[in-house]
Design a protein around this motif. Structure first.
Motif, PDB file in Angstrom:
ATOM      1  N   UNK A  70      31.492  54.378  27.735  1.00 30.17           N
ATOM      2  CA  UNK A  70      32.586  53.963  27.100  1.00 30.17           C
ATOM      3  C   UNK A  70      33.015  52.482  27.209  1.00 30.17           C
ATOM      4  N   UNK A  71      33.744  51.890  26.318  1.00 26.44           N
ATOM      5  CA  UNK A  71      34.571  50.730  26.233  1.00 26.44           C
ATOM      6  C   UNK A  71      33.638  49.830  26.929  1.00 26.44           C
ATOM      7  N   UNK A  72      32.527  49.234  26.620  1.00 22.73           N
ATOM      8  CA  UNK A  72      31.682  48.379  26.984  1.00 22.73           C
ATOM      9  C   UNK A  72      32.364  47.066  26.815  1.00 22.73           C
ATOM     10  N   UNK A  73      32.882  46.692  25.726  1.00 23.99           N
ATOM     11  CA  UNK A  73      33.746  45.590  25.630  1.00 23.99           C
ATOM     12  C   UNK A  73      34.829  45.230  26.624  1.00 23.99           C
ATOM     13  N   UNK A  74      35.523  46.094  27.173  1.00 19.22           N
ATOM     14  CA  UNK A  74      36.577  46.027  28.010  1.00 19.22           C
ATOM     15  C   UNK A  74      36.094  45.097  29.263  1.00 19.22           C
ATOM     16  N   UNK A  75      34.811  45.338  29.787  1.00 19.26           N
ATOM     17  CA  UNK A  75      34.618  44.538  31.150  1.00 19.26           C
ATOM     18  C   UNK A  75      34.493  42.912  30.679  1.00 19.26           C
ATOM     19  N   UNK A  76      34.480  42.715  29.624  1.00 23.34           N
ATOM     20  CA  UNK A  76      34.389  41.154  29.333  1.00 23.34           C
ATOM     21  C   UNK A  76      36.123  40.587  28.966  1.00 23.34           C
ATOM     22  N   UNK A  77      36.819  41.537  28.820  1.00 22.56           N
ATOM     23  CA  UNK A  77      38.159  41.000  28.492  1.00 22.56           C
ATOM     24  C   UNK A  77      38.691  39.918  29.575  1.00 22.56           C
ATOM     25  N   UNK A  78      39.533  38.875  29.237  1.00 24.28           N
ATOM     26  CA  UNK A  78      39.800  38.065  30.123  1.00 24.28           C
ATOM     27  C   UNK A  78      41.198  38.732  30.679  1.00 24.28           C
ATOM     28  N   UNK A  79      41.827  39.547  29.948  1.00 24.49           N
ATOM     29  CA  UNK A  79      42.976  39.981  30.606  1.00 24.49           C
ATOM     30  C   UNK A  79      43.464  41.474  29.800  1.00 24.49           C
ATOM     31  N   UNK A  80      44.113  42.395  30.578  1.00 26.22           N
ATOM     32  CA  UNK A  80      44.381  43.603  29.712  1.00 26.22           C
ATOM     33  C   UNK A  80      45.723  44.073  30.474  1.00 26.22           C
TER      34      UNK A  80
END
Length: 242
Positions: free
Chosen positions: A36-46
């Motif tokens: 799940x949420x593979x793109x989340x690991x590359x987010x600069x911030x959240x």
């Protein structure tokens, strides 16, 4: 007091059991799950929100007057429960390191128990209510992702401001005064469970103050027997991150 402390211990054990079951289920099913949420690991911030429960108390050191007086023979801290509400901002530094800000509104009660030799009431509890605005700045170290699970640790510094501080109170008969400002450190660990649209993160941490928050007043008999008060807090948090 002993029965209450035992109930608190059982409460913490139940929380640990639930987290352990979630961890076991996540590890057993990680091979069969879609990530799940593979793109989340590359987010600069959240960002996220925090809901927490705390067990707080003071580390107390007695003054020289405590040994000299014969009216108060026991002065010790009590452990009590409270809760936290907060926001979370997380910035990605590298694959395994993040910088995290987690400002919180903390409702806590750090009470003091006294036993007296003389007087109509042999025991007295002084309730010291605190409403803290806490500003923690933490470095977060993350493990490699195991399916939809990640383990992490945190370490950082904090500054607390007590909105309910009574240090400047004029009517303070037989009170113990505390200062409004404090600073300290935090250490903890947690788990990140990745779901389809959010991350569920249970976390345990210790949050200890380094400053002496006791505001001495020679006119207050319950304050005279105290030299220093240092805040101590054990926190179980649930972070919901997106």
């Amino acid at each position: 007091m002993q029965n209450a402390h035992i109930r608190h211990l059982f409460g913490l054990q139940r929380i640990a059991l639930v987290v352990g079951l979630l961890l076991t289920l996540s590890v057993k099913t990680s091979a069969q799950q879609n990530l799940n949420m593979l793109e989340h690991d590359a987010k600069p911030y959240y960002f996220g929100i925090t809901l927490a429960t705390n067990q707080s108390f003071y580390k107390l050191s007695h003054s020289k007057r405590f040994l000299a007086t014969d009216s108060i023979n026991v002065a010790e801290p009590l452990k009590t429960f409270g809760f936290n509400l907060g926001l979370l901002a997380n910035a990605r530094l590298s694959e395994h390191f993040d910088l995290r800000i987690n400002p919180q509104l903390v409702f806590a009660s750090k009470n003091l128990y006294y036993s007296e030799t003389y007087g109509e009431t042999p025991t007295t509890t002084k309730n010291i209510e605190s409403i803290l605005v806490s500003f923690p700045l933490q470095v977060k170290f993350k493990s490699d992702r195991i399916g939809n699970l990640r383990v992490y640790t945190i370490a950082g510094l904090k500054y607390d401001f007590d909105l309910a501080s009574n240090a400047r109170a004029k009517r303070a008969e037989e009170l113990v005064k505390v200062k409004s400002g404090d600073y300290g450190f935090e250490l903890g660990a947690g788990f990140e469970f990745y779901f389809e649209s959010f991350i569920f993160s249970p976390e345990f941490k210790i949050s200890n103050g380094l400053g002496n928050v006791h505001a001495p007043d020679k006119n207050l008999r319950y304050s005279n027997v105290i030299d220093q008060l240092h805040s101590r807090m054990l926190v179980f948090s649930i972070h919901l991150e997106g």
